[in-house]
Design a protein around this motif. Structure first.
Motif, PDB file in Angstrom:
ATOM      1  N   LYS A 130      -1.654 -30.732  19.012  1.00 28.59           N
ATOM      2  CA  LYS A 130      -1.593 -29.776  17.908  1.00 28.59           C
ATOM      3  C   LYS A 130      -2.454 -28.544  18.212  1.00 28.59           C
ATOM      4  O   LYS A 130      -2.007 -27.407  18.048  1.00 28.59           O
ATOM      5  N   ASN A 131      -3.666 -28.774  18.672  1.00 26.64           N
ATOM      6  CA  ASN A 131      -4.559 -27.656  18.968  1.00 26.64           C
ATOM      7  C   ASN A 131      -4.096 -26.872  20.189  1.00 26.64           C
ATOM      8  O   ASN A 131      -4.290 -25.660  20.244  1.00 26.64           O
ATOM      9  N   ALA A 132      -3.500 -27.532  21.156  1.00 26.09           N
ATOM     10  CA  ALA A 132      -2.982 -26.833  22.325  1.00 26.09           C
ATOM     11  C   ALA A 132      -1.884 -25.851  21.906  1.00 26.09           C
ATOM     12  O   ALA A 132      -1.820 -24.730  22.404  1.00 26.09           O
TER      13      ALA A 132
ATOM     14  N   ASP B 251      -2.156 -21.871  22.370  1.00 26.42           N
ATOM     15  CA  ASP B 251      -1.100 -21.181  23.112  1.00 26.42           C
ATOM     16  C   ASP B 251      -0.499 -20.061  22.281  1.00 26.42           C
ATOM     17  O   ASP B 251      -0.283 -18.959  22.757  1.00 26.42           O
ATOM     18  N   LYS B 252      -0.254 -20.365  21.006  1.00 26.55           N
ATOM     19  CA  LYS B 252       0.327 -19.356  20.113  1.00 26.55           C
ATOM     20  C   LYS B 252      -0.643 -18.192  19.924  1.00 26.55           C
ATOM     21  O   LYS B 252      -0.231 -17.036  19.942  1.00 26.55           O
ATOM     22  N   ALA B 253      -1.923 -18.474  19.769  1.00 21.65           N
ATOM     23  CA  ALA B 253      -2.919 -17.415  19.558  1.00 21.65           C
ATOM     24  C   ALA B 253      -3.080 -16.552  20.804  1.00 21.65           C
ATOM     25  O   ALA B 253      -3.252 -15.341  20.710  1.00 21.65           O
ATOM     26  N   VAL B 254      -2.991 -17.142  21.967  1.00 19.58           N
ATOM     27  CA  VAL B 254      -3.165 -16.401  23.209  1.00 19.58           C
ATOM     28  C   VAL B 254      -1.968 -15.522  23.511  1.00 19.58           C
ATOM     29  O   VAL B 254      -2.110 -14.397  23.966  1.00 19.58           O
ATOM     30  N   HIS B 255      -0.795 -16.027  23.214  1.00 24.98           N
ATOM     31  CA  HIS B 255       0.419 -15.291  23.579  1.00 24.98           C
ATOM     32  C   HIS B 255       0.944 -14.360  22.495  1.00 24.98           C
ATOM     33  O   HIS B 255       1.944 -13.696  22.687  1.00 24.98           O
ATOM     34  N   HIS B 256       0.277 -14.297  21.347  1.00 24.49           N
ATOM     35  CA  HIS B 256       0.739 -13.368  20.286  1.00 24.49           C
ATOM     36  C   HIS B 256      -0.298 -12.368  19.960  1.00 24.49           C
ATOM     37  O   HIS B 256      -1.382 -12.318  20.147  1.00 24.49           O
TER      38      HIS B 256
END
Length: 68
Positions: A57-59, A63-68
């Motif tokens: 879940k945290n991954a 990932d979403k925070a880094v790529h957006h």
């Protein structure tokens, strides 16, 4: 030397000490059996499952925070 490195070094030294002494082979076998029993303990299986789900879940969040 940082604390994690020092702990890792101590753990490695302990393993090699146990493996190197003929007298402690019986102790090592008992430790192996206890580790297997702990690994197959239902409470620990449940905890590992929860941690695995939490990490997935945290991954995804990271990932979403880094790529957006």
């Amino acid at each position: 030397m940082t604390v994690p490195r020092l702990l890792a070094l101590a753990a490695i030294a302990a393993v090699f000490y146990l493996l190197g002494t003929r007298h402690d082979k019986h102790r090592l076998e008992r430790m192996r059996i206890r580790a297997q029993q702990a690994w197959h303990d239902p409470k620990l299986k449940k905890a590992r499952s929860k941690l695995f789900k939490l990490s997935k879940k945290n991954a995804k969040k990271i990932d979403k925070a880094v790529h957006h």
